[in-house]
Design a protein around this motif. Structure first.
Motif, PDB file in Angstrom:
ATOM      1  N   GLY A   1      -4.598   0.148   6.654  1.00  0.00           N
ATOM      2  CA  GLY A   1      -5.058   0.291   5.274  1.00  0.00           C
ATOM      3  C   GLY A   1      -5.832  -0.933   4.803  1.00  0.00           C
ATOM      4  N   ASP A   2      -5.385  -2.127   5.208  1.00  0.00           N
ATOM      5  CA  ASP A   2      -6.095  -3.357   4.850  1.00  0.00           C
ATOM      6  C   ASP A   2      -7.475  -3.420   5.489  1.00  0.00           C
ATOM      7  OD1 ASP A   2      -3.940  -4.194   3.346  1.00  0.00           O
ATOM      8  OD2 ASP A   2      -3.155  -5.554   4.887  1.00  0.00           O
ATOM      9  N   ALA A   3      -7.618  -2.825   6.655  1.00  0.00           N
ATOM     10  CA  ALA A   3      -8.897  -2.871   7.380  1.00  0.00           C
ATOM     11  C   ALA A   3      -9.924  -1.884   6.824  1.00  0.00           C
ATOM     12  CB  ALA A   3      -8.670  -2.581   8.864  1.00  0.00           C
TER      13      ALA A   3
ATOM     14  N   THR B   1     -12.171  -0.097   4.004  1.00  0.00           N
ATOM     15  CA  THR B   1     -12.748  -0.322   2.678  1.00  0.00           C
ATOM     16  C   THR B   1     -12.316   0.830   1.778  1.00  0.00           C
ATOM     17  OG1 THR B   1     -14.735   0.960   3.155  1.00  0.00           O
ATOM     18  CG2 THR B   1     -14.788  -1.405   3.708  1.00  0.00           C
ATOM     19  N   GLY B   2     -12.602   0.727   0.483  1.00  0.00           N
ATOM     20  CA  GLY B   2     -12.275   1.821  -0.437  1.00  0.00           C
ATOM     21  C   GLY B   2     -12.916   3.129  -0.011  1.00  0.00           C
ATOM     22  N   HIS B   3     -14.198   3.067   0.364  1.00  0.00           N
ATOM     23  CA  HIS B   3     -14.895   4.277   0.822  1.00  0.00           C
ATOM     24  C   HIS B   3     -14.317   4.755   2.153  1.00  0.00           C
ATOM     25  CE1 HIS B   3     -18.027   7.189   1.544  1.00  0.00           C
ATOM     26  NE2 HIS B   3     -18.261   6.638   2.723  1.00  0.00           N
ATOM     27  N   GLY B   4     -14.003   3.809   3.020  1.00  0.00           N
ATOM     28  CA  GLY B   4     -13.427   4.166   4.315  1.00  0.00           C
ATOM     29  C   GLY B   4     -12.079   4.840   4.166  1.00  0.00           C
ATOM     30  N   MET B   5     -11.281   4.375   3.189  1.00  0.00           N
ATOM     31  CA  MET B   5      -9.963   4.970   2.979  1.00  0.00           C
ATOM     32  C   MET B   5     -10.091   6.403   2.484  1.00  0.00           C
ATOM     33  SD  MET B   5      -6.649   3.394   1.080  1.00  0.00           S
ATOM     34  CE  MET B   5      -6.829   1.865   1.941  1.00  0.00           C
ATOM     35  N   SER B   6     -11.021   6.654   1.531  1.00  0.00           N
ATOM     36  CA  SER B   6     -11.169   8.042   1.078  1.00  0.00           C
ATOM     37  C   SER B   6     -11.745   8.919   2.166  1.00  0.00           C
ATOM     38  CB  SER B   6     -11.980   8.163  -0.200  1.00  0.00           C
ATOM     39  OG  SER B   6     -12.872   7.158  -0.393  1.00  0.00           O
ATOM     40  N   SER B   7     -12.616   8.393   2.990  1.00  0.00           N
ATOM     41  CA  SER B   7     -13.160   9.174   4.109  1.00  0.00           C
ATOM     42  C   SER B   7     -12.095   9.476   5.149  1.00  0.00           C
ATOM     43  CB  SER B   7     -14.308   8.411   4.782  1.00  0.00           C
ATOM     44  OG  SER B   7     -15.374   8.247   3.902  1.00  0.00           O
ATOM     45  N   PHE B   8     -11.133   8.578   5.280  1.00  0.00           N
ATOM     46  CA  PHE B   8     -10.063   8.725   6.262  1.00  0.00           C
ATOM     47  C   PHE B   8      -9.246   9.992   6.011  1.00  0.00           C
ATOM     48  CE2 PHE B   8      -5.835   7.249   7.969  1.00  0.00           C
ATOM     49  CZ  PHE B   8      -6.216   7.176   9.295  1.00  0.00           C
ATOM     50  N   PHE B   9      -9.052  10.341   4.753  1.00  0.00           N
ATOM     51  CA  PHE B   9      -8.259  11.518   4.398  1.00  0.00           C
ATOM     52  C   PHE B   9      -9.117  12.741   4.066  1.00  0.00           C
ATOM     53  CE2 PHE B   9      -5.411   7.943   3.546  1.00  0.00           C
ATOM     54  CZ  PHE B   9      -4.325   8.327   4.303  1.00  0.00           C
TER      55      PHE B   9
ATOM     56  N   ARG C   1       0.834  -1.211   0.000  1.00  0.00           N
ATOM     57  CA  ARG C   1       0.000   0.000   0.000  1.00  0.00           C
ATOM     58  C   ARG C   1       0.871   1.265   0.000  1.00  0.00           C
ATOM     59  NH1 ARG C   1      -5.105  -0.852   0.236  1.00  0.00           N
ATOM     60  NH2 ARG C   1      -5.953  -2.747   1.085  1.00  0.00           N
ATOM     61  N   PRO C   2       1.724   1.441  -1.031  1.00  0.00           N
ATOM     62  CA  PRO C   2       2.624   2.609  -1.012  1.00  0.00           C
ATOM     63  C   PRO C   2       1.898   3.948  -1.071  1.00  0.00           C
ATOM     64  CG  PRO C   2       2.768   1.485  -3.117  1.00  0.00           C
ATOM     65  CD  PRO C   2       1.925   0.620  -2.217  1.00  0.00           C
ATOM     66  N   VAL C   3       0.797   4.033  -1.798  1.00  0.00           N
ATOM     67  CA  VAL C   3       0.081   5.312  -1.904  1.00  0.00           C
ATOM     68  C   VAL C   3      -0.541   5.673  -0.559  1.00  0.00           C
ATOM     69  CG1 VAL C   3      -1.838   6.524  -3.037  1.00  0.00           C
ATOM     70  CG2 VAL C   3      -0.309   5.049  -4.372  1.00  0.00           C
ATOM     71  N   PHE C   4      -1.156   4.697   0.092  1.00  0.00           N
ATOM     72  CA  PHE C   4      -1.732   4.923   1.418  1.00  0.00           C
ATOM     73  C   PHE C   4      -0.643   5.403   2.382  1.00  0.00           C
ATOM     74  CE2 PHE C   4      -3.012   3.322   5.665  1.00  0.00           C
ATOM     75  CZ  PHE C   4      -4.189   4.031   5.829  1.00  0.00           C
ATOM     76  N   LEU C   5       0.503   4.728   2.377  1.00  0.00           N
ATOM     77  CA  LEU C   5       1.595   5.115   3.282  1.00  0.00           C
ATOM     78  C   LEU C   5       2.138   6.499   2.933  1.00  0.00           C
ATOM     79  CD1 LEU C   5       3.582   1.797   3.796  1.00  0.00           C
ATOM     80  CD2 LEU C   5       1.864   2.848   5.274  1.00  0.00           C
ATOM     81  N   TYR C   6       2.187   6.830   1.654  1.00  0.00           N
ATOM     82  CA  TYR C   6       2.632   8.166   1.263  1.00  0.00           C
ATOM     83  C   TYR C   6       1.716   9.233   1.873  1.00  0.00           C
ATOM     84  CZ  TYR C   6       3.381  12.321  -1.544  1.00  0.00           C
ATOM     85  OH  TYR C   6       3.620  13.617  -1.933  1.00  0.00           O
ATOM     86  N   TYR C   7       0.414   9.002   1.815  1.00  0.00           N
ATOM     87  CA  TYR C   7      -0.524   9.966   2.398  1.00  0.00           C
ATOM     88  C   TYR C   7      -0.414  10.020   3.921  1.00  0.00           C
ATOM     89  CZ  TYR C   7      -2.682  10.943  -2.070  1.00  0.00           C
ATOM     90  OH  TYR C   7      -2.899  11.355  -3.364  1.00  0.00           O
ATOM     91  N   ILE C   8      -0.112   8.907   4.546  1.00  0.00           N
ATOM     92  CA  ILE C   8       0.116   8.912   6.000  1.00  0.00           C
ATOM     93  C   ILE C   8       1.355   9.739   6.318  1.00  0.00           C
ATOM     94  CG2 ILE C   8       0.788   7.473   7.974  1.00  0.00           C
ATOM     95  CD1 ILE C   8      -2.165   7.228   7.364  1.00  0.00           C
TER      96      ILE C   8
ATOM     97  N   PRO D   1       7.947   2.569  20.090  1.00  0.00           N
ATOM     98  CA  PRO D   1       6.531   2.775  19.781  1.00  0.00           C
ATOM     99  C   PRO D   1       6.358   2.625  18.271  1.00  0.00           C
ATOM    100  CG  PRO D   1       7.378   4.543  21.161  1.00  0.00           C
ATOM    101  CD  PRO D   1       8.558   3.710  20.722  1.00  0.00           C
ATOM    102  N   SER D   2       5.562   1.690  17.847  1.00  0.00           N
ATOM    103  CA  SER D   2       5.431   1.407  16.431  1.00  0.00           C
ATOM    104  C   SER D   2       3.966   1.197  16.079  1.00  0.00           C
ATOM    105  CB  SER D   2       6.251   0.164  16.093  1.00  0.00           C
ATOM    106  OG  SER D   2       6.334  -0.018  14.708  1.00  0.00           O
ATOM    107  N   TYR D   3       3.645   1.408  14.809  1.00  0.00           N
ATOM    108  CA  TYR D   3       2.273   1.268  14.353  1.00  0.00           C
ATOM    109  C   TYR D   3       2.307   0.697  12.939  1.00  0.00           C
ATOM    110  CZ  TYR D   3      -2.655   2.363  13.876  1.00  0.00           C
ATOM    111  OH  TYR D   3      -4.021   2.261  13.725  1.00  0.00           O
ATOM    112  N   ASN D   4       1.441  -0.262  12.641  1.00  0.00           N
ATOM    113  CA  ASN D   4       1.400  -0.905  11.340  1.00  0.00           C
ATOM    114  C   ASN D   4       0.301  -0.261  10.490  1.00  0.00           C
ATOM    115  OD1 ASN D   4       1.149  -2.553   9.128  1.00  0.00           O
ATOM    116  ND2 ASN D   4       1.315  -4.449  10.288  1.00  0.00           N
ATOM    117  N   PHE D   5       0.682   0.696   9.675  1.00  0.00           N
ATOM    118  CA  PHE D   5      -0.289   1.395   8.842  1.00  0.00           C
ATOM    119  C   PHE D   5      -0.799   0.526   7.706  1.00  0.00           C
ATOM    120  CE2 PHE D   5       1.794   4.957  10.929  1.00  0.00           C
ATOM    121  CZ  PHE D   5       0.697   5.674  11.333  1.00  0.00           C
ATOM    122  N   VAL D   6      -0.022  -0.463   7.286  1.00  0.00           N
ATOM    123  CA  VAL D   6      -0.496  -1.372   6.249  1.00  0.00           C
ATOM    124  C   VAL D   6      -1.696  -2.156   6.767  1.00  0.00           C
ATOM    125  CG1 VAL D   6       0.098  -3.349   4.810  1.00  0.00           C
ATOM    126  CG2 VAL D   6       1.752  -1.499   5.123  1.00  0.00           C
ATOM    127  N   ALA D   7      -1.628  -2.613   8.021  1.00  0.00           N
ATOM    128  CA  ALA D   7      -2.768  -3.321   8.617  1.00  0.00           C
ATOM    129  C   ALA D   7      -3.989  -2.405   8.680  1.00  0.00           C
ATOM    130  CB  ALA D   7      -2.416  -3.834  10.010  1.00  0.00           C
TER     131      ALA D   7
END
Length: 146
Positions: free
Chosen positions: A124-126, A128-136, A37-44, A116-122
């Motif tokens: 992003g996997d959780a 949905t497409g609509h949820g991801m766009s709403s997230f940002f 999920r490189p695009v998701f991580l880029y936005y994070i 302190p670590s966080y798995n943003f890929v997990a």
């Protein structure tokens, strides 16, 4: 007022949050190229950078999106863990952000990690497409996420 002074926050809190934001953004940067999920991580990463920019300019880091809210929550938790305590500013910010992100925080927790670590890929996997766009997306005027 210097560049790092934010109304309502001590310089110590601002410095801790800036350091935490840089450390978390760096964690994300190291995973972008090898992630599904490189695009998701880029936005994070950009979200952490936007919060750090607000703080560095002396602006209130009030989150405008769910992504900013979660990232600010993680910055507070990271800063608290590294400093060994929550000062009054961090406690106030932490309580204001915690209620809305318990579930999202649990998706990405990395157990047993020394830093302190966080798995943003997990996360992003959780989502949905609509949820991801709403997230940002910016919060709705009624304070609820679309």
């Amino acid at each position: 007022m210097s560049d790092n002074e934010v109304p309502g926050l001590t310089p110590r809190t601002v410095a801790a949050l800036l350091g935490a934001g840089e450390a978390l953004a760096q964690q994300v940067r190291t995973k972008i190229l090898h992630s599904p999920r490189p695009v998701f991580l880029y936005y994070i990463e950009q979200t952490f950078d936007a919060l750090r920019t607000k703080l560095a300019r002396g602006l209130d880091p009030h989150p405008d999106t769910p992504a900013e809210q979660l990232c600010l929550y993680l910055m507070v938790a990271y800063a608290a863990r590294l400093t060994g305590s929550l000062d009054a500013d961090l406690i106030r910010i932490h309580h204001a952000l915690l209620a809305d992100h318990d579930v999202l925080v649990e998706f990405g927790r990395v157990g047993g990690h020394p830093d302190p670590s966080y798995n943003f890929v997990a996360l992003g996997d959780a989502l949905t497409g609509h949820g991801m766009s709403s997230f940002f997306a910016p919060f709705e005027t009624d304070g609820l996420v679309a």
